[in-house]
Design an enzyme around this catalytic site. Sequence first.
Site, PDB file in Angstrom:
ATOM      1  N   ASP A  65     -16.196  50.806  65.456  1.00 61.46           N
ATOM      2  CA  ASP A  65     -17.399  51.596  65.720  1.00 61.46           C
ATOM      3  C   ASP A  65     -18.652  50.713  65.616  1.00 61.46           C
ATOM      4  O   ASP A  65     -18.776  49.908  64.693  1.00 61.46           O
ATOM      5  CB  ASP A  65     -17.455  52.702  64.652  1.00 61.46           C
ATOM      6  CG  ASP A  65     -18.485  53.762  64.939  1.00 61.46           C
ATOM      7  OD1 ASP A  65     -18.381  54.420  65.975  1.00 61.46           O
ATOM      8  OD2 ASP A  65     -19.408  53.943  64.103  1.00 61.46           O
ATOM      9  N   GLU A 107      -2.083  37.800  61.001  1.00 59.29           N
ATOM     10  CA  GLU A 107      -1.067  37.770  59.919  1.00 59.29           C
ATOM     11  C   GLU A 107      -0.002  38.844  60.156  1.00 59.29           C
ATOM     12  O   GLU A 107       1.112  38.725  59.684  1.00 59.29           O
ATOM     13  CB  GLU A 107      -1.711  38.079  58.559  1.00 59.29           C
ATOM     14  CG  GLU A 107      -2.584  36.992  58.005  1.00 59.29           C
ATOM     15  CD  GLU A 107      -3.367  37.524  56.797  1.00 59.29           C
ATOM     16  OE1 GLU A 107      -2.924  38.494  56.141  1.00 59.29           O
ATOM     17  OE2 GLU A 107      -4.441  36.964  56.537  1.00 59.29           O
TER      18      GLU A 107
END
Length: 548
Positions: free
Chosen positions: A212, A262
């Site tokens: 956002d 990751e």
Amino acid sequence: MQQTGSPDDWWRSAVIYQVYPRSFADSNGDGVGDLPGIARRLPALKRLGVDAVWLSPFYTSPQKDAGYDVADYCDVDPLFGTLADFDHLRAESRELGLRLLIDLVPNHTSSAHAWFQEALAAGPGSPERERYLFRPGRGEAGELPPNNWDSVFGGPAWTRITEADGTPGPWYLHLFDASQPDLDWTNPWVHERFRDILRFWLDRGIDGFRVDVAHGLVKVPGLPDYTPSPGGSMGGDTSDAPYWAQDGVHEIYREWHEVLTEYGPDRVLVAEAWVNPLSKLANWVRPDEMQQAFNFGYLETPWAAGPLRSVVDASLAAFGAVGAPSTWVLSNHDVIRHATRLALTPPPPQGAGIGPRTQPRPDTAVGLQRARAATAFMLALPGSAYLFQGEELGLPEAIDLPDSARQDPTFFRTGGELYGRDGCRVPIPWEAGSPASGFSPSGKSWLPQPADWPEYARDAQDGVPGSTLEFYRAALALRAEHGLGAGAIEWLEFGGPDVVAFRNAGVTVVANTGAGQVTLPEGRVALTSEPLADDRVLPGDTTVWLVA
Ligand code: GLC
């Protein structure tokens, strides 16, 4: 530069469906949609033919801005359910082969967030205050805001606090509602918290985040006054405002990119960044930052051949230059639904909305016809497309909401001068004969549904030739079958100034944005946005896909 083929690259060509949780499906009858309701309705989205679902915020929140005011990033608001409900929804979506993106709101928290409450309590000079942008006021007694910035929702972007001992304190910055204080992203503490939040949700198995206000996190040091250029506005996306599109935001997204990596090569960050021009927006999707950015330049393009061709060229060039796919979007929870917007010339500025006093009233039939034609054009383009819940039903903007029902802070902060965004957020209809057209078992609906909503209900369109729902299903199936999302376009010079036509992966797409008739070239009609009276004649406001 477009590369596809690996499942890790699913997002390059994906069709992603936005679920606005409070308005999608209510399972417990309180009139507000919830996570169990979404989980139960997921098969309908699979059947529609989308690849992924993006959920707007469902986190703990006082709901002053429909959940974009987050009080706890790592929990579900009881209005929407529990974390266990989220896990169930995740499992169901995985079962159906639907990817799941969630919303992340990093520019501001809710004022009810513990971080802000602690900052208020800890007092001046404390490390807790440095999480947010507290500044002394101007004027003799600090009675004036620290600068002249306005909130995007109207009124000043600053609110003054009162200290615990009753004395007037500093002001805090809120680019949006006063209940949404901006975080200070120069503070490493804030960076750490958000890395933790990313991991919390990635550990729960999500595929990525829609970010956002991804252009707002970093402000020019010193927070200088700002005068928009003529024709601009404080909240506008074309502005050179000291709070939008600052270079410093990119460091944050590089940091997040590493966190996502990751978890695997297939996780995505999507920027909600109202940044112009597209070549600048492309900085958000450089290889070590985000994967996608919403293409609001495309959303704001009128239904007209020349501008459409230009914006498609500019999008493919800008995103392609950094190796990113282009995205395409026509509707979301912040704009007038395109089945109404495309009948408004010119449409009101983003966020302003329309309502009962708007004149002239848009023509619903014209709007829907253009919307379907525009969707057929969009879904044939290479890249990733976003759909907003209800557009597959042809839902128009709900114009006649009474003032008493409105909830968008824009409406309140402008004293009702702007209607705001409630008209696109009305709960959607599922079954014509059920309470609240199947939205809620109790018949309640947090915003009133228009009287003609049953006509748009999913079950009323299911299996009905020519219905908007069947048109969307057919378009999505053909898009997948022909690999249009992973294709490349070649413009065709054809049909005059109102026609925009191209070939992608063996499909010829012809959109007639004018009123006159156009004779179609060779080919079998595989998809048409409106039934054709004659297979060789394309009426106005209609798009066809032709195959050999
Ligand atoms: C984004 C959201 C919008 C929200 C605002 C503040 O623009 O899409 O709905 O009001 O940010 O969080």
